[in-house]
Design an enzyme around this catalytic site. Structure first.
Site, mmCIF file in Angstrom:
data_model
loop_
_atom_site.group_PDB
_atom_site.id
_atom_site.type_symbol
_atom_site.label_atom_id
_atom_site.label_comp_id
_atom_site.label_asym_id
_atom_site.label_seq_id
_atom_site.Cartn_x
_atom_site.Cartn_y
_atom_site.Cartn_z
ATOM 1 C CB CYS A 125 -0.953 0.239 0.862
ATOM 2 S SG CYS A 125 -1.768 1.864 1.383
ATOM 3 N N GLY A 213 -7.296 1.612 -11.910
ATOM 4 C CA GLY A 213 -8.454 2.120 -12.919
ATOM 5 C C GLY A 213 -7.745 1.966 -14.474
ATOM 6 N N GLY A 240 -7.389 -1.806 -13.364
ATOM 7 C CA GLY A 240 -7.601 -1.153 -14.194
ATOM 8 C C GLY A 240 -9.146 -2.420 -15.305
#
Ligand code: FAD
Ligand code: FMN
Ligand code: FES
Lengths: 302, 282
Positions: A125, A213, A240
């Site tokens: 992260c 995305g 994505g």
């Protein structure tokens, strides 16, 4: 499109990405009922954490930027959630994070007693100073976390990787050697930044944020392609993926399961049903199967 | 153009101060709109929070803010000429009933999302609107001059109107209609009740509606981050309040166990609603 993943039957090959919607049992179940084979819980951390202040999630049109900042009740404060999840009739992937190997082990040991089907290690992260990505960009650190958690739990362990690693295949290889049962790639890319030119301020409160995305799909496809060459454990490919054709593409790069997060923004919760159908239609039109096309892009001459 | 993508900085064109703690900020910008929808308002360096659009015309819109915490205190202190970032609109908005007999039940700041709904209802003919409006005390009654519809007012402290709760007035209204209907068969029952206010109040309104078989729409509030149904911060049972709501009808409310029981804190921890409420509005 029933499939089997590390010994667990899944009704579809689609996975809900961690951090998207997965905040309670009811919504995980709704995502599952809408065609997701494996819902992932929001990452669970060692101690209560509010995450960052808003703005935390912004849609850029071609994808999103986010710095939610790993909010979590903390693994010891989730009794209601675990109680509810006890009587579930769908599989779950429990994502966890920590600031050190010890914290990862502590959280994993506890979470394993709740019997999720899989434990996913978020070593990737970008939205926290201390957690996550520090491990995912270093092969030795990734090895240490994965092997320590593998020793502590008897549930299949998935390592979730960041595209920020200079050589993601090397990280994947280290995770495999440490005993990881599968790889999940990728977490958000970047980090990136958007600045509002009127106020002259970065828009995100944390200033930087991970990209997701459609705009990161080609990074995800490249990462899965690189990882597939390096390891023999299965890969969950995400980043994505929004349509059936996107899913086919990442499967051809080597993915066994396909994850989606940001797609929920563009196609709603029913994105999973839509993509399942699009995958089926494409396979039927090309008279082939998922097993046949997996890793197809690696064949000689392609 | 304001859209649901990254925030657009807009200038406060007008400010109306309602009381020590309430102000309405007007913006001269076009925004798509359906009553009940909200925007995310950003003050750079402070925070970003959801606010209902409380006035709307093709050229301008407004939000009404109650000063509670860090963000909203800064927002009500903004002056004409100051800038604020806006993205939206988000959410589903109210479904406008085509039936004639409507009650609108507002508690405190809950008047804000209901006001453009009342405007829209007033603009369509052949409607009888009963507006029941409650607040802590007289000063907290929003938009005292705004509607042509008669308001039945109540305050907790009796400084204006009935001393007590909006739910008492709603029950009176329904019972009076039932009795009259029994006598002359001419007084119609309510066709729809719209409500916004503290969740405990909305739950009571919903229960009254259920007991009398009247359909109801409520506008919920939860902690929000994205505003468009991705992050999951605002889940209420299996619904995302920002996208599936914030307005929910009777059918959905019956299935939502978290309605009036559970909400998530900023950390994602589910807590009883009273604990959430005290976190939100100490
Ligand atoms: C769809 C929707 C529409 C809304 N429409 C309106 C509207 O039209 N008008 C309106 O006034 N409001 C509206 N709200 C509420 C609004 O978004 C804000 O929640 C409200 O204005 C309070 O925000 P604040 O930042 O000022 O307060 P906060 O900073 O959230 O503070 C509220 C209280 O909580 C405490 N608190 C804050 N953070 C924490 C924490 N981490 N731990 C413990 N305590 C904490 C603070 O000390 C304070 O006392 C709406 C909300 C939603 C979801
Ligand atoms: C709002 C948001 C929150 C996220 N939170 C987490 C998280 O808590 N843990 C995690 O491993 N990944 C998290 N991610 C990353 C996603 O799981 C996923 O890897 C990434 O978004 C790429 O996939 P996508 O393009 O399909 O969204 C988050 C992504 C978004 C957009
Ligand atoms: S605020 Fe993100 S899902 Fe509702």
């Amino acid at each position: 499109m029933q499939t089997n993943f590390l010994g667990t039957p899944l009704k579809t090959p689609l996975v809900l990405a961690s951090g998207v919607l997965g905040n309670n049992k009811a919504i995980l179940e709704r995502v599952w009922a809408n065609g997701c084979g494996l819902p992932t819980m929001k990452s669970i951390g060692p101690a209560p954490r509010d995450g960052h202040s808003n703005p935390t999630v912004i849609d850029l049109g071609e994808g999103m930027i986010n710095a939610v900042g790993l909010p979590t009740p903390g693994y010891l404060n989730m009794e209601t959630e675990w109680l509810e999840l006890e009587n579930r009739d769908f599989p779950v992937n429990a994502s966890i994070y920590g600031g050190s190997v010890e914290e990862f082990v502590m959280v994993a040991e506890f979470v394993a007693t709740k019997r999720p089907e899989f434990i996913e290690l978020n070593i990737s992260c970008p939205n926290s100073d201390k957690h996550g990505m520090l491990f995912g960009v270093n092969a030795d650190a990734s090895y240490d976390v994965v092997s320590a958690v593998k020793k502590a739990v008897d549930i299949p362990v998935i390592a979730k990787l960041t595209p920020a690693a200079p050589d993601i295949a090397a990280i994947a290889k280290a995770c495999e050697e440490a005993g990881a049962d599968a790889i999940c790639a990728i977490n958000t890319a970047g980090p990136g930044m958007i600045i509002d030119i009127e106020s002259q301020m970065p828009v995100l409160d944390f200033k930087k944020g991970g990209l997701s995305g459609p705009m990161i799909k080609s990074i995800a496809v490249r990462c899965v392609y690189d990882i597939y060459k390096a390891v023999s454990i299965p890969i969950i490919g995400l980043g994505g993926i929004t349509t059936g054709k996107d899913a086919i593409e990442i499967i051809m790069a080597g993915a066994s399961l396909v994850g989606m997060g940001t797609a929920v923004r563009y196609r709603g919760i029913t994105a999973f049903n839509k993509v399942n159908k699009e995958i089926d239609d494409w396979l039927a039109a090309h008279n082939t199967t998922m097993d046949e096309i997996r890793g197809a892009a690696h064949r000689e001459g392609k | 153009m304001i859209t649901d993508l990254r925030p657009v900085m807009v200038t406060v064109a007008d400010k109306e101060v309602h009381s020590d703690s309430f102000a309405t900020l007007f913006f001269d910008f076009a925004i798509d709109f359906k009553p009940g929808q909200f925007i995310m308002a950003w003050i750079p360096g402070v925070d970003e929070k959801p606010y209902t659009i409380s006035h709307h015309s093709p050229q301008r819109f407004a939000i009404t803010v109650e000063a509670k915490g860090r963000f909203s205190k800064k927002a009500v202190a903004l002056e004409k000429g100051d800038k604020i970032g806006i993205r939206g609109p988000f959410g589903n908005g109210f479904t406008i009933s085509d039936k004639p007999n409507i009650a609108v039940v507002a508690g405190g700041c809950g008047m804000a999302p209901l006001a453009p709904l009342v405007d829209a209802l007033e603009a369509s003919r052949n409607r009888e609107i009963i507006l029941i409006h409650g607040a802590r005390s007289k000063e907290f009654l929003l938009y005292p001059e705004r509607f042509s519809t008669h308001r039945r007012i109540c305050t907790d402290d009796g400084t204006q109107g009935h001393r007590g709760f909006v739910t008492e007035l709603l029950e009176q209204e329904i019972l009076a209609r039932d009795i009259l209907a029994g006598e002359d068969n001419d007084t119609p029952a309510l066709d729809m009740v719209y409500t916004c206010g503290p969740e405990i109040m909305m739950a009571k309104v919903f229960a009254i509606c259920e007991a009398h078989s009247i359909p109801c729409q409520v506008s919920l509030e939860r902690y929000m981050r994205c505003g468009f149904g991705v992050c999951g911060a605002c889940v209420c049972s299996d619904r995302v309040v920002c996208k599936d709501g914030p307005v929910f009808g009777s059918q959905t409310l019956r299935e939502m166990e978290d309605f009036n029981t559970t909400a998530l804190l900023k950390s994602g921890k589910p807590v009883p609603l009273n604990e959430y409420a005290s976190w939100r509005c100490q």
